[in-house]
Design an enzyme around this catalytic site. Sequence first.
Site, PDB file in Angstrom:
ATOM      1  N   SER A  87       0.837  -1.197   0.000  1.00 46.38           N
ATOM      2  CA  SER A  87       0.000   0.000   0.000  1.00 46.38           C
ATOM      3  C   SER A  87       0.880   1.259   0.000  1.00 46.38           C
ATOM      4  O   SER A  87       1.675   1.449  -0.919  1.00 46.38           O
ATOM      5  CB  SER A  87      -0.958  -0.054   1.192  1.00 46.38           C
ATOM      6  OG  SER A  87      -2.041   0.835   1.010  1.00 46.38           O
ATOM      7  N   ASP A 178      -1.843  14.142  13.629  1.00 48.14           N
ATOM      8  CA  ASP A 178      -1.994  15.508  13.107  1.00 48.14           C
ATOM      9  C   ASP A 178      -1.406  15.630  11.706  1.00 48.14           C
ATOM     10  O   ASP A 178      -2.057  16.139  10.783  1.00 48.14           O
ATOM     11  CB  ASP A 178      -1.310  16.516  14.038  1.00 48.14           C
ATOM     12  CG  ASP A 178      -2.047  16.691  15.362  1.00 48.14           C
ATOM     13  OD1 ASP A 178      -3.235  16.316  15.430  1.00 48.14           O
ATOM     14  OD2 ASP A 178      -1.431  17.193  16.313  1.00 48.14           O
ATOM     15  N   HIS A 237      -7.294  -6.172   0.579  1.00 47.03           N
ATOM     16  CA  HIS A 237      -6.168  -5.245   0.537  1.00 47.03           C
ATOM     17  C   HIS A 237      -5.029  -5.681   1.457  1.00 47.03           C
ATOM     18  O   HIS A 237      -3.858  -5.495   1.132  1.00 47.03           O
ATOM     19  CB  HIS A 237      -6.656  -3.843   0.915  1.00 47.03           C
ATOM     20  CG  HIS A 237      -5.600  -2.791   0.816  1.00 47.03           C
ATOM     21  ND1 HIS A 237      -4.868  -2.578  -0.338  1.00 47.03           N
ATOM     22  CD2 HIS A 237      -5.136  -1.886   1.726  1.00 47.03           C
ATOM     23  CE1 HIS A 237      -4.011  -1.592  -0.134  1.00 47.03           C
ATOM     24  NE2 HIS A 237      -4.143  -1.166   1.102  1.00 47.03           N
TER      25      HIS A 237
END
Length: 258
Positions: A87, A178, A237
């Site tokens: 990925s 964040d 996946h």
Amino acid sequence: MKKILHSKIIGSGEPLVILHGFLGMADNWKTLGNRYAEMGFQTHLPDQRNHGKSFWSPDFNFDILAEDLKSYVDHHSLQAIHLIGHSMGGKTAMKFACTYPNMVQTLVVADISPKYYPPHHRDILDALRGLDLEKINSRTEADEALGKRLINPGIRQFLLKNLYWKSRDMLALRINLDVLQEKEEEIGKGLDNTDRYEGSCLFLRGEHSDYIREDDLPEIIQHFPKAVLQTIEDAGHWLHAENPDEFLLKTLQFIKDR
């Protein structure tokens, strides 16, 4: 001085580096990493920046992630690595191979193509953002909180691997939420048009995943002219976790045939 990615190194032999995906970490690959080591590889499982136990930084894109890997390979004096990436880690691996082709002996890309992917992690990121870790006192409570937004228990367990005890009575996440939320767009970016790797390359896709489609093949071949595409049966996946035996078999056959 450049910061070096934290990693687990298992076994001895030819170097094999495995890069985890978005919101993952080296531990996701520990079981398979041990099996590769048993087959005669020195297996390197790095945490990419802003993940696992590696350093945090506001800078985050695939050029930077590829440079992190270059610094890691140089630091450990690795030669002609075998490289597997899943990925997001697959995109990093592709970028690294195109930038430093002489450092890569074989390349395996797991369930990702070189193309652009629109942002699709927002629900997961929002669910993680919604965890009030000042009030949550156990993994069970964290799972229950995530379950209000994320139905799939497998995804929740994958995410909860990021949870750790920052202190005796305070849980925290190993990911830099964040920055990863702010840079989500970067995760989907495709390779540059000029990126090209002429070496041996295996693309693996999950039978039940739509990350690599048949119409992606021309773009894959554009960047990786020697690419071979194979399918892992009974897997989505997270193909390496859902069918690890077939994943191991296909990758070992590919590496040893080259």
